[in-house]
Motif scaffolding. Structure first.
Motif, PDB file in Angstrom:
ATOM      1  N   ALA A 142      -2.004  -1.139  -4.490  1.00  0.00           N
ATOM      2  CA  ALA A 142      -1.184  -2.203  -5.065  1.00  0.00           C
ATOM      3  C   ALA A 142      -0.269  -1.650  -6.150  1.00  0.00           C
ATOM      4  CB  ALA A 142      -2.080  -3.296  -5.627  1.00  0.00           C
ATOM      5  N   SER A 143      -0.775  -0.730  -6.965  1.00  0.00           N
ATOM      6  CA  SER A 143       0.053  -0.136  -8.026  1.00  0.00           C
ATOM      7  C   SER A 143       1.215   0.653  -7.433  1.00  0.00           C
ATOM      8  CB  SER A 143      -0.794   0.773  -8.915  1.00  0.00           C
ATOM      9  OG  SER A 143      -1.672   0.023  -9.733  1.00  0.00           O
ATOM     10  N   VAL A 144       0.933   1.431  -6.400  1.00  0.00           N
ATOM     11  CA  VAL A 144       1.994   2.214  -5.766  1.00  0.00           C
ATOM     12  C   VAL A 144       3.057   1.288  -5.177  1.00  0.00           C
ATOM     13  CG1 VAL A 144       2.528   3.853  -3.929  1.00  0.00           C
ATOM     14  CG2 VAL A 144       0.469   4.162  -5.316  1.00  0.00           C
ATOM     15  N   ALA A 145       2.621   0.197  -4.553  1.00  0.00           N
ATOM     16  CA  ALA A 145       3.573  -0.759  -3.968  1.00  0.00           C
ATOM     17  C   ALA A 145       4.460  -1.380  -5.041  1.00  0.00           C
ATOM     18  CB  ALA A 145       2.814  -1.846  -3.212  1.00  0.00           C
ATOM     19  N   MET A 204       1.244  10.794   0.915  1.00  0.00           N
ATOM     20  CA  MET A 204       0.421   9.643   1.309  1.00  0.00           C
ATOM     21  C   MET A 204       1.171   8.324   1.097  1.00  0.00           C
ATOM     22  SD  MET A 204      -3.211   8.335  -0.230  1.00  0.00           S
ATOM     23  CE  MET A 204      -3.986   9.952  -0.167  1.00  0.00           C
ATOM     24  N   ARG A 205       2.137   8.334   0.212  1.00  0.00           N
ATOM     25  CA  ARG A 205       2.833   7.104  -0.126  1.00  0.00           C
ATOM     26  C   ARG A 205       3.339   6.374   1.111  1.00  0.00           C
ATOM     27  NH1 ARG A 205       5.414   5.681  -4.942  1.00  0.00           N
ATOM     28  NH2 ARG A 205       5.048   7.791  -5.730  1.00  0.00           N
ATOM     29  N   ASP A 206       3.816   7.136   2.115  1.00  0.00           N
ATOM     30  CA  ASP A 206       4.420   6.506   3.292  1.00  0.00           C
ATOM     31  C   ASP A 206       3.408   5.785   4.178  1.00  0.00           C
ATOM     32  OD1 ASP A 206       3.315   8.989   3.840  1.00  0.00           O
ATOM     33  OD2 ASP A 206       4.647   9.401   5.508  1.00  0.00           O
ATOM     34  N   ILE A 207       2.121   6.144   4.084  1.00  0.00           N
ATOM     35  CA  ILE A 207       1.126   5.494   4.949  1.00  0.00           C
ATOM     36  C   ILE A 207       0.252   4.497   4.190  1.00  0.00           C
ATOM     37  CG2 ILE A 207       1.072   7.491   6.499  1.00  0.00           C
ATOM     38  CD1 ILE A 207      -1.660   8.228   5.341  1.00  0.00           C
TER      39      ILE A 207
END
Length: 368
Positions: free
Chosen positions: A115-118, A1-4
């Motif tokens: 936001a955390s993942v970014a 999911m990270r990519d989207i």
């Protein structure tokens, strides 16, 4: 999911509902791992993929339905070997897909998670897949905070503890609980999706003990690197496939390598010309665990050299030496178990005491 997630974050910020389909289980061969995702947003825009084949057509419709009804669904797609190639499951098999609607009302933490993942901040998202708990309910778990709920306080507590365990390893997968979070029951199925790279284990000294520590480190989910300045010992064939092998002076390699609060550093060089400058570098940087092999006499000599190098008492207090817990280990494999036990114990605040001599909860609930 990270990519989207960038696209999903924009839809979420615009308060545009979207249907999110996530692979939560696979069996046999599948082109995407658990955590792969596809979403259908405004104007039926599609981002991501769950299989790379015609499963996407069915998932597209399920995502539309999820947005229209506000209800989550769990669907399993199974294929025979003969039909599998056409849908992207090259050797047959089965994938389980959870499809749920996402809005600020249904998932208040989604924006914070994106936001955390970014920012590269580790977070685990727990989502109910099946059982008496509300399907699609989410709980976002960070190292020191949580957001959301799964419908029952006991379940929230158990899932939070496990989510932090998964977060420590950057792992993703299904967990099963009783309705109130009871262990060893399977009434409620929860998908834990960790957005964090695996923690690193840096092993210095390419000796037999290093090979055993590297194997158990990989087993525990670490990304393992073995470093030694001697090319005759630092050869890939001496270590398991997932392990990276580097030929370099240990202190120089560590000086050029990023570490964080999850990093494990094992100093097995057992030679002052290697381990003193290496520990001087290690003890002044972030790490979860810094252990060094050697006898008590070697440790005393090492401490004297480190004091001469200017290390402060609080820096020296971080050093675990002699390395490992006292389990009577003799062979390289037994020593590796001893080291792994100390790492796990330090992470969760364990005592190393046999469980038969303790009382109360077995599973620790500490944070990463």
């Amino acid at each position: 999911m990270r990519d989207i997630l960038p696209a999903l974050g924009r839809w979420y910020a615009a308060r545009a509902p979207f249907g999110l389909a996530t692979v939560v289980s696979v069996s046999r061969s599948a082109p995407r791992d658990p955590g792969a995702a596809m979403a259908v947003g405004p104007g039926d825009e599609v981002v991501g993929s769950v299989s790379g084949g015609c499963v996407e057509g069915a998932v597209f419709e399920l995502a539309q339905q999820a947005v229209a009804t506000g209800e989550a669904r769990w669907e399993t797609f199974g294929f025979s070997d003969e039909d599998a190639f056409a849908v992207g499951l090259t050797c047959g098999g089965e994938i389980g897909v959870l499809v749920r609607p996402v809005t600020p009302e249904s998932d208040a933490a989604f924006g914070a998670v994106a936001a955390s993942v970014a920012r590269g901040e580790p977070v685990t998202v727990a989502t109910v897949v099946d059982g008496p708990a509300p399907r699609g309910a989410t709980l976002a778990v960070w190292a020191r905070k949580v957001s959301g709920a799964l419908g029952e306080p006991g379940l929230d507590a158990a899932v939070t503890a496990d989510a932090r365990g998964e977060l420590a390893l950057g792992a993703t997968g299904l967990r099963h609980y009783g309705p109130r979070g009871e262990r060893r029951e399977d009434a409620v199925t929860v998908f834990l999706h960790s957005f964090a790279p695996p923690p690193r284990m840096l092993v210095f000294g390419a000796i037999d003990y290093a090979a055993a520590v590297a194997r158990i480190g990989a087993f525990l989910g670490y990304r393992v690197t073995v470093c030694d300045a001697r090319p005759v010992f630092a050869t890939p064939k001496r270590f398991p496939d997932p392990v990276e092998v580097v030929v370099d002076w240990p202190h120089r390699y560590l000086a050029g390598t990023d570490t964080d609060e999850r990093t494990v550093i094992c100093v097995l060089t057992h030679d002052p010309k290697f381990d003193v400058p290496l520990l001087e570098e290690a003890l002044r940087r972030p790490a979860a665990y810094i252990g060094a092999m050697g006898s008590r006499r070697t440790h005393r000599d090492r401490l004297e050299r480190l004091v001469e190098a200017g290390l402060a008492p609080y820096e020296l207090s971080r050093l675990r030496s002699p390395v490992g817990l006292d389990i009577g280990a003799r062979t390289p494999e037994e020593v590796a178990v001893s080291v792994a036990a100390e790492i796990v114990s330090l992470r969760w605040g364990g005592t190393g005491t046999p469980l038969t001599e303790t009382a109360g909860a077995i599973h620790a609930t500490g944070s990463v």
